[in-house]
Design an enzyme around this catalytic site. Sequence first.
Site, PDB file in Angstrom:
ATOM      1  N   ASP A   1       0.826  -1.212   0.000  1.00  0.00           N
ATOM      2  CA  ASP A   1       0.000   0.000   0.000  1.00  0.00           C
ATOM      3  C   ASP A   1       0.857   1.258   0.000  1.00  0.00           C
ATOM      4  O   ASP A   1       2.058   1.214   0.279  1.00  0.00           O
ATOM      5  CB  ASP A   1      -0.938   0.011   1.215  1.00  0.00           C
ATOM      6  CG  ASP A   1      -0.182  -0.004   2.543  1.00  0.00           C
ATOM      7  OD1 ASP A   1       0.824  -0.730   2.648  1.00  0.00           O
ATOM      8  OD2 ASP A   1      -0.588   0.727   3.471  1.00  0.00           O
TER       9      ASP A   1
ATOM     10  N   GLU B   1       0.145  -1.329   5.594  1.00  0.00           N
ATOM     11  CA  GLU B   1       1.255  -0.968   6.490  1.00  0.00           C
ATOM     12  C   GLU B   1       1.138   0.483   6.909  1.00  0.00           C
ATOM     13  O   GLU B   1       1.402   0.847   8.057  1.00  0.00           O
ATOM     14  CB  GLU B   1       2.599  -1.208   5.780  1.00  0.00           C
ATOM     15  CG  GLU B   1       3.821  -1.082   6.692  1.00  0.00           C
ATOM     16  CD  GLU B   1       4.360   0.343   6.813  1.00  0.00           C
ATOM     17  OE1 GLU B   1       5.142   0.597   7.743  1.00  0.00           O
ATOM     18  OE2 GLU B   1       3.999   1.212   5.991  1.00  0.00           O
TER      19      GLU B   1
HETATM   20 ZN    ZN Z   1       6.827   2.314   3.733  1.00  0.00          ZN
END
Ligand code: ZN
Length: 374
Positions: A77, A138
Amino acid sequence: MTDRILDTFMELAAIESVSLEESGVAGYVMDAARACGFEPYMDKAGDVLGGNAGNIYIKIPALQIEAPPIMFCAHMDTVTPVKGVEPVIKGERVVSAAKTILGADCKAGVAAIIELMKMSSQGEIEHGPLELVLTVAEEKQLQGVRHLERKRIESRYAFVLDAEGPVGKIVNASPTQDNLLFVFKGKSAHSGVEPEKGINAIFGASWAISLMHLGRIDAETTANIGVISGGRAVNIVPDMVTVEGEVRSLDMGKLEKQRKSMVKAALEAEAAVGVGVEVKVERAYEGFQIDSQDALVQLGIEGGKAMGLKMEVQSSGGGSDANFLNTIGIKSVVLSIGAREPHTINESVKVKDLSKLARLCAEIANSAGRMRIS
Ligand SMILES: [Zn+2]
């Protein structure tokens, strides 16, 4: 290799993949793995988190070398703004053409992992068993990695590809982060007719913030107030304001001291201004510190040495999937991936760094056979 990984990176960077909408990149990774003859597995993290893709696991059997398994990890992401992202090559760098981030954080890492698969399937490198893990979300407080299917991972050591800066850095320490939410409650009243009946929550919040020590506290500690929201109209004494902040430190004692001082400032506003204050503290993630003499760090240094790269070992003020992996028994350090000015529209990556990172991963995988890291 430079052209091949550059093509991969350009294709990856052109796929928008904000947190929880990683399916485009995930599909690209799964296709690349299958084309190399590997069997990717996607877990259910996407379903649990309300996203459209899960974490991906790819196992690559050993090629010529006997060694314990090593894991490489990158997140799929990106942050925003990324709508309409268009990667372009400008001189020796890849940048974004429009006013968006480039997403080299972490697509430079994803590209290196795909390149590793290609090098292995073409027999271009020798290595022990490898486990490749691509995570989702993340950038949303490490949500994806928290839903890993732990039993699928055999490696005890991992390299997370996610630190900013030119390739050649090993991050062996990262802070613990606490998030703070303050709710200041006042009393609404007509600001022109009877303001004396009101208690101004914005004034209370300002009072508290003005008492807080923010920014860089010391070499190991930082603090920030990042979001403030409240109030309804200029003619209403505001009755509620929420203030969000964070504290990070490599030292737990210092973390607590700073956190307590910010809470104390809020309570002082309560006493001085008469606002009500509610405070919520949440641990965003745990920090880690791995000795620079540890076999994992030494393996990273050895990998660099094999390609004439002098690795620098240092701490970072940022968090990454490594913070969580270290709490579930997978000892992890972070490698810099070449991304410069990540999380801004000036983000870029050097073309050379893309292939350098893939080469570094390959050399680390190769060095694992020579080193005793079990
Ligand atoms: Zn990163």
